[in-house]
Structures are given as C-alpha cells and as structure tokens.
Scaffold this motif. Sequence first.
Motif: not given
Length: 316
Positions: A113, A146-147
């Motif tokens: 992340k 996560q991103d």
Amino acid sequence: MNDTDARLSATFRLLQQSASSIADRTDLLFTGMLLLTGAIALAICATIVVFCIRYRQGARVERGLVGRKLGLEVGWTLVPLALFIGLFVWAGHDFVRLYQAPEDALPVYVVAKQWMWKLQHRNGRREINELHVPLGQPVRLVMSSQDAIHSFYVPAFRLKQDVLPGRFTGLWFTPTQLGEFHLFCAEYCGTEHSRMIGRVVVMTPADYARWLASGPQEPSLAQYGFALFRQLGCSGCHAAGSTVHAPSLAGLLGRQVHLQDGRTVVADENYVRDSILLPRKDVVAGFAPVMPSFAGQVSEEDIQALVAYLRAGAAP
C-alpha cells in the motif's frame, strides 16, 4: 594484497551479491546472454571492418556478381536462431520454476500500500517493511496491493514481481546467505515511492523460530480466517452440515473445479478471491449463482486470511 586492494575487491564485483537459490541461475543466464550477444556483435563488427578494408575505394578486388552460397546463408541463419531458441528455452524453464513453489515452502502474505509493505506470517506475526526468513527454507510470497501497482524487488535475491490491485501474485525463493538485504518497490506508485523501502533479514532456523515465537500472541492467519468465515456467514452455506446447497470447500486449493459454462479451472488464490468478490464470474457446475458479493466488506488482509484458512484444511 594491501588494505586498499582488499577494500576495492570487496566493493567491486562483476555481479552483485547473490543470496538466494535462484540468484546464481539468473546470473548464469544473463552471463550466457551477454556472451552470446557480445560474440555475435563482435563478429558483425569484425566483418564490417574486414569488408571496409578489403573493398575500400581503389583496392584491386573482384567487384562483380558473387555467386550464391546456400550453405553459408543457411548456416548464418540457422546457427544464431538455434542459439537464441536455446537461450529462450533456458530462460523459460527458470521462469516457470520460479512460480512452482515446493510443497514445504513457508507462506508469507504480503499487502502493498502507499507507501509500505505489510507482511504477515503463518502464526499471525506481523511486520512492516521487514521480512524475517530462515536460512535454507523455501519461502513463498502471496502478494496483493491495496491501491496502486507496486513491485516487490530484492536485488540480492534476483527477484522482482509486480504486486497488483484486484488479484494475487506470488513467487518463492530459498535464502542461501545470512544477513540483511535491501527491499525496494520497483514500480512508481506515487509521490512517496522512493521511501517505500525495507529489508529482508535472513536468520538461522533456530533464531528464526525464536523470533517468530517472541512476537505478540495473536491468532494465526488461518484462525483469523476461520473467525471471518463464520462472521461473514460463509459457514451457513459451505459447512458440511448446512442445509443450503453450496459447493464444498474441503481441499479446495489446488483442486480442479468444473464450471457451469463448461470450463475447468484449477482453484488457486485468485479463484478464491474472485469467488468472494465476483461470485457470478466462475459459477461451479450444478449450482445456482446465488452467492452474494462481499466486495467492500472485506479487506486485502481479510481475503488473505480466508485463503490461509482454506489452505489449512476443510471448512467445518
């Protein structure tokens, strides 16, 4: 050798320090590729120089029509072709081997992340921007983002794998040297990309066991996955005694699954992920597409915990 020579030999090397089982094979492959392409480049340059000298302006040489030499043409076409195909097969073999983890590989779950690496071991021990592993033990990384797109890169291990949002990626390695080794993100992922760094710490098996047991007492990843399995209501349909007609999850990972549209897939981490977030994508043959989507209800860590639970054994 004086002290200066010793320091120079320690800091300069043709290839960087290698500290994993795949590193030496990768170095050998790149050395072979360098020698092959270098030899061909030198041969072409030498031929150009010879022709420039022999057929320079004013030289008394035959410049008429040159007869075709089929053997020569076939030779300079097929020999390089065979060499480069051999190089491709060699690289392909090592590439496939990199993604076929041994059965006894130690699983480590990684979430990338902006801008950090979050890692979790099988017993629940968590780390941020550090990965502790035992010497000589195969380690398998199961990674997701996560991103943005990140890239897990350990130069001394000769390992680099993109970590993607929306799917799992992975690789494995066996550490061959004790010490600390740099961990980088090799994919531009935002303004603080250059600070997304860490280290891999290779320890003796005994030291690693002590380190693993010395952390905070937390549920193992599989235990946390089991709790989520019940909390999300999965056991109401997939448990052995359930009255709802749903596919059995016992021994799911690695098993062939026959789908409603006639396809057959091998159930891996990405299949489990899609079944949780996109349940209508791959509907199992003989079952109605009635499972709800859990998109937005579970995090990357939650999905990894559910995968760890399914890998640990059958659903209760």
